[in-house]
Design a protein around this motif. Structure first.
Motif, short mmCIF file in Angstrom:
data_model
loop_
_atom_site.label_atom_id
_atom_site.label_comp_id
_atom_site.label_asym_id
_atom_site.label_seq_id
_atom_site.Cartn_x
_atom_site.Cartn_y
_atom_site.Cartn_z
N SER A 172 26.46 40.41 8.46
CA SER A 172 27.73 40.07 7.82
C SER A 172 28.08 38.59 7.87
CB SER A 172 28.85 40.89 8.47
OG SER A 172 28.93 40.61 9.86
N LEU A 173 27.65 37.87 8.90
CA LEU A 173 28.00 36.45 9.00
C LEU A 173 27.51 35.65 7.80
CD1 LEU A 173 27.33 35.70 12.79
CD2 LEU A 173 29.54 35.85 11.64
N LYS A 211 38.23 41.54 9.28
CA LYS A 211 37.53 41.40 10.56
C LYS A 211 36.36 40.43 10.41
CE LYS A 211 35.94 44.45 14.31
NZ LYS A 211 35.64 45.87 14.67
N GLY A 212 35.64 40.54 9.30
CA GLY A 212 34.51 39.63 9.05
C GLY A 212 34.98 38.20 8.84
N ILE A 217 33.11 40.72 13.43
CA ILE A 217 32.10 41.77 13.23
C ILE A 217 30.88 41.40 14.04
CG2 ILE A 217 30.59 42.90 11.56
CD1 ILE A 217 32.63 42.51 9.42
N ASP A 222 29.66 48.08 12.80
CA ASP A 222 30.41 47.34 11.78
C ASP A 222 29.48 46.55 10.86
OD1 ASP A 222 32.85 48.27 12.53
OD2 ASP A 222 33.49 46.46 13.59
N ASN A 223 28.43 45.94 11.42
CA ASN A 223 27.48 45.20 10.59
C ASN A 223 26.75 46.14 9.63
OD1 ASN A 223 27.23 42.25 10.95
ND2 ASN A 223 27.02 42.76 13.11
N PHE A 226 29.22 47.15 6.89
CA PHE A 226 29.51 46.07 5.95
C PHE A 226 28.38 45.87 4.95
CE2 PHE A 226 29.47 41.74 4.42
CZ PHE A 226 30.78 41.54 4.04
#
Length: 249
Positions: A172-173, A211-212, A217, A222-223, A226
Motif C-alpha cells: 500500500s505504501l 488509514k493508508g 497500514i 490491511d495490505n 488494500f
C-alpha cells in the motif's frame, strides 16, 4: 521462542510479540488433524478482507467458500502421509499454482513480454523432491536442508547459510504520496466508483484509504485488502466498464 525467530526480514513482524504470535499461529487448532491445517492462519487473514465487501458480495462469497472444497481436491490417502508432505501438496496445488505461478509469475512476466523459466519446478526435480524424507527437507527453522548441503563449495556460504529472503512486492505504501492517494487510486476508490462497481462497502474502504494516507497500514491483513480492492477496481474499470489505460495516467 521459536515463533520469535520467524520472519526476521519483516519490519513489523507479527511473531515478534509472544502473545500475538501465539494468537496468530493458534488459529484453526480445530483443524489440526486436517491436511490443510498449516494454511489456516493465511486463509484466516485473507478472510478478514471480507469486511470490505458489500453486503451482496459478502453473501455470495460466504455461500460458496468452505474448507470442504479443498478436501475434495486431495488424494483419499493423504491422511497417512507425513505432515510436511501433506502441507507441501496442498501448497503446490493452491498457493503455488493458483497464485505464485499464475498471478505473480506468468501474468506479470508475459504482460511485459518475458517468458519465465523455473528449473526447480521441472517435473523430474519435483518428483525427486517429493520422495525425499521430511528430515532432509527441514530441520526446525533450517529450511531446504539437503539443498543447502548439496550446494556446499558451489556457492558462497554467505548465501547458502543465510535466512530465507522471500520476494515481496511493494504494497500500500506505493500508492500514496504526500499523505494522499495518487490521483488514479483516489478516482478508483472514490465513493461513486465503489458504489457503481458494487463489490465493496464504500464506508469501510474509505476508512482504509484514510488509514493508508496516514501511513498506518502496516499489517498483512490491511495490505492484502488494500491491494485486492485496488486491483479489483482497476480490472472492473478496464474490462467491465471499458475504460482505457490512458484514462488513469
Amino acid at each position: 521462542m521459536i515463533l520469535k525467530k520467524l520472519y526476521p526480514y519483516l519490519k513489523y513482524n507479527p511473531a515478534a510479540s509472544g502473545d500475538f504470535g501465539k494468537q496468530f499461529f493458534q488459529q484453526g487448532m480445530e483443524y489440526i488433524d486436517q491436511p490443510f491445517f498449516a494454511h489456516v492462519p493465511r486463509w484466516s487473514t485473507t478472510r478478514r478482507s471480507w469486511r470490505f465487501f458489500s453486503a451482496e458480495m459478502k453473501s455470495a462469497v460466504e455461500s460458496k467458500v468452505g474448507y470442504e472444497s479443498i478436501l475434495r481436491l486431495l488424494p483419499k490417502d493423504i491422511g497417512r502421509w507425513d505432515p510436511l508432505n501433506r502441507d507441501q501438496y496442498v501448497e503446490n496445488h493452491t498457493l503455488l499454482s493458483g497464485y505464485l505461478l499464475n498471478s505473480q509469475g506468468d501474468r506479470m512476466a508475459m504482460a511485459n513480454s518475458v517468458e519465465g523459466r523455473f528449473p526447480f519446478l521441472d517435473h523430474r526435480v519435483m518428483e525427486f523432491a517429493a520422495n525425499i524424507p521430511a528430515r532432509y527437507k527441514i530441520r526446525i527453522l533450517n529450511e531446504k536442508f539437503i539443498l543447502k548441503k548439496s550446494m556446499a563449495g558451489l556457492i558462497p556460504d554467505s548465501i547458502r547459510k543465510r535466512s530465507k529472503q522471500p520476494y515481496r512486492a511493494p504494497d500500500s505504501l506505493s500508492f500514496f504520496s504526500g499523505g494522499k492517494p495518487v490521483p488514479y487510486v483516489q478516482e478508483l476508490l472514490s465513493e461513486e466508483s465503489l458504489r457503481t462497481a458494487g463489490y465493496f462497502n464504500p464506508a469501510a474502504v474509505g476508512k482504509l484509504l484514510n488509514k493508508g494516507a496516514n501511513g498506518r497500514i502496516i499489517g498483512f491483513a490491511d495490505n492484502m485488502a488494500f491491494v485486492g480492492i485496488l486491483s479489483t477496481m482497476l480490472l472492473d474499470k478496464m474490462f467491465i466498464q471499458g475504460y482505457s489505460a490512458a484514462s488513469f495516467e
